[in-house]
Design a protein around this motif. Structure first.
Motif, short mmCIF file in Angstrom:
data_model
loop_
_atom_site.label_atom_id
_atom_site.label_comp_id
_atom_site.label_asym_id
_atom_site.label_seq_id
_atom_site.Cartn_x
_atom_site.Cartn_y
_atom_site.Cartn_z
N ALA A 192 0.86 -1.18 0.00
CA ALA A 192 0.00 0.00 0.00
C ALA A 192 0.89 1.24 0.00
O ALA A 192 1.90 1.28 0.72
CB ALA A 192 -0.91 0.01 1.22
N ILE A 193 0.53 2.21 -0.80
CA ILE A 193 1.31 3.45 -0.88
C ILE A 193 1.01 4.30 0.35
O ILE A 193 -0.14 4.55 0.68
CB ILE A 193 0.98 4.23 -2.17
CG1 ILE A 193 1.20 3.34 -3.41
CG2 ILE A 193 1.81 5.51 -2.25
CD1 ILE A 193 2.60 2.81 -3.57
N ARG A 194 2.06 4.77 1.00
CA ARG A 194 1.95 5.66 2.15
C ARG A 194 2.81 6.90 1.88
O ARG A 194 3.46 7.01 0.85
CB ARG A 194 2.43 4.95 3.43
CG ARG A 194 1.68 3.67 3.76
CD ARG A 194 0.26 3.92 4.18
NE ARG A 194 -0.34 2.74 4.82
CZ ARG A 194 -1.57 2.66 5.24
NH1 ARG A 194 -2.37 3.71 5.11
NH2 ARG A 194 -2.05 1.56 5.80
N GLU A 195 2.83 7.81 2.83
CA GLU A 195 3.52 9.08 2.62
C GLU A 195 5.04 8.96 2.67
O GLU A 195 5.74 9.60 1.90
CB GLU A 195 3.04 10.11 3.65
CG GLU A 195 1.59 10.54 3.46
CD GLU A 195 1.12 11.50 4.53
OE1 GLU A 195 1.92 11.81 5.45
OE2 GLU A 195 -0.04 11.95 4.47
N GLU A 196 5.56 8.16 3.58
CA GLU A 196 7.00 8.12 3.77
C GLU A 196 7.63 6.76 3.46
O GLU A 196 8.81 6.69 3.12
CB GLU A 196 7.35 8.53 5.21
CG GLU A 196 6.96 9.97 5.53
CD GLU A 196 7.33 10.36 6.94
OE1 GLU A 196 7.88 9.51 7.68
OE2 GLU A 196 7.07 11.52 7.31
N LYS A 197 6.88 5.69 3.60
CA LYS A 197 7.42 4.35 3.40
C LYS A 197 6.31 3.42 2.98
O LYS A 197 5.20 3.46 3.54
CB LYS A 197 8.07 3.85 4.70
CG LYS A 197 8.75 2.50 4.59
CD LYS A 197 9.36 2.10 5.93
CE LYS A 197 10.05 0.74 5.83
NZ LYS A 197 10.64 0.32 7.14
N ALA A 198 6.58 2.59 1.99
CA ALA A 198 5.57 1.63 1.53
C ALA A 198 5.17 0.68 2.67
O ALA A 198 6.00 0.29 3.49
CB ALA A 198 6.10 0.84 0.35
N ASP A 199 3.91 0.33 2.69
CA ASP A 199 3.38 -0.60 3.67
C ASP A 199 3.25 -1.96 2.98
O ASP A 199 2.37 -2.16 2.14
CB ASP A 199 2.02 -0.09 4.15
CG ASP A 199 1.43 -0.91 5.29
OD1 ASP A 199 2.07 -1.89 5.71
OD2 ASP A 199 0.32 -0.55 5.74
N ILE A 200 4.13 -2.91 3.32
CA ILE A 200 4.10 -4.23 2.69
C ILE A 200 3.01 -5.06 3.35
O ILE A 200 3.07 -5.36 4.54
CB ILE A 200 5.47 -4.93 2.81
CG1 ILE A 200 6.57 -4.08 2.19
CG2 ILE A 200 5.40 -6.30 2.13
CD1 ILE A 200 7.97 -4.65 2.36
N LEU A 201 1.99 -5.41 2.57
CA LEU A 201 0.82 -6.11 3.11
C LEU A 201 1.02 -7.62 3.12
O LEU A 201 0.44 -8.31 3.97
CB LEU A 201 -0.42 -5.75 2.30
CG LEU A 201 -0.76 -4.26 2.21
CD1 LEU A 201 -2.02 -4.05 1.37
CD2 LEU A 201 -0.92 -3.63 3.59
N SER A 202 1.79 -8.15 2.19
CA SER A 202 2.10 -9.58 2.17
C SER A 202 3.36 -9.82 3.01
O SER A 202 3.93 -8.88 3.56
CB SER A 202 2.27 -10.07 0.73
OG SER A 202 3.10 -9.20 -0.01
N SER A 203 3.78 -11.08 3.11
CA SER A 203 4.91 -11.37 4.00
C SER A 203 5.66 -12.62 3.54
O SER A 203 5.03 -13.61 3.16
CB SER A 203 4.40 -11.59 5.43
OG SER A 203 5.46 -11.96 6.28
#
Length: 260
Positions: free
Chosen positions: A236-247
């Protein structure tokens, strides 16, 4: 059209994507010489359904199985079969689930037993390029920043980038806008905005970038039959760092010091 997700929707997508990661972790336990790719597919489907979700790939566009399993020179979209994995194979396992109405999508390339150092370097570079691309997935940048980073890193290492296939937006549908190529120009392409969710998936070849699609209409392999590697995360696109939803955590817990 690019759909921006709310924070609540992103949390639902995280559930779907974590289940994909758990499924890949379960598959990691079974990847040994002698097991058929069809057996791996059945294990994955049962695991997904046991966790109150449905396989996202099964029936998608007519695809006949729950996993895409691509061995050695197969790049992506391999159909599970009675092929028995062999010592020294590499196998890309691409998994999707639908849970809470949202899709999860992730892929990991596994070694079967011991593989050559040459192939391990290919896998390592492909995985590293994924995370370098993810570093560019922040609000205000563009798709081309992700694409260019992946391309430059892999080509500098002497590998080639598949161009006919790419990553994609993801949400209530498995494939949404925008497309996310693994090659391109910095500063070009759609603008990244908070709430966009994309699947980034480098497909990198040891030899030429040229590919062909087999007669089954799905299995895509390298034209020169040299190995290919494939790693994928949904972010997911965030303001400062991508949010990795998978793992990959569940895979790496199984593999331990054998992780790429």
């Amino acid at each position: 059209m690019i759909y921006l997700k709310t924070d609540d929707e992103i949390e639902l997508m995280r559930e779907s994507n974590l289940l994909v990661g758990m499924t890949l972790g379960e598959i990691a336990k079974w990847i040994i010489p002698g097991i058929t790719t069809l057996k791996l597919d059945k294990i994955a489907e049962e695991f997904i359904r046991d966790h109150n979700a449905i396989p996202g790939f099964l029936g998608y566009g007519g695809f006949p199985n729950s996993l895409c399993i691509s061995v050695n020179e197969q790049v992506v979209h391999g159909i599970p079969s009675n092929y028995e994995l062999r010592e020294g194979d590499v196998v890309s396992v691409d998994c999707g689930v639908i849970k809470n109405g949202f899709n999860g999508d992730s892929a990991y390339t596994f070694c079967v037993g011991d593989v050559t150092d040459e192939i391990r370097r290919l896998l390592k570079t492909t995985k590293e390029s994924l995370y370098l691309g993810i570093e560019q997935a922040v609000e205000g940048k563009r798709i081309g920043d992700i694409s260019h980073t992946i391309q430059m890193y892999c080509e500098h290492k002497g590998y080639s980038v598949v161009r006919e296939l790419c990553g994609h937006g993801i949400g209530k549908r498995l494939h949404e806008d925008p497309e996310v190529p693994n090659y391109g120009r910095r500063g070009c392409g759609p603008l990244l905005k908070k709430g966009m969710c994309i699947a980034i998936e480098p497909m990198i070849n040891l030899g030429s970038r040229n590919i062909i699609v087999e007669r089954d209409g799905w299995t895509t392999r390298t034209r020169d039959r040299k190995p290919s590697a494939h790693f994928e995360h949904t972010v997911a696109i965030r303001e400062e760092k991508a949010d990795i939803l998978s793992s990959f955590q569940f895979v790496e817990e199984v593999l331990g010091d054998k992780s790429i």
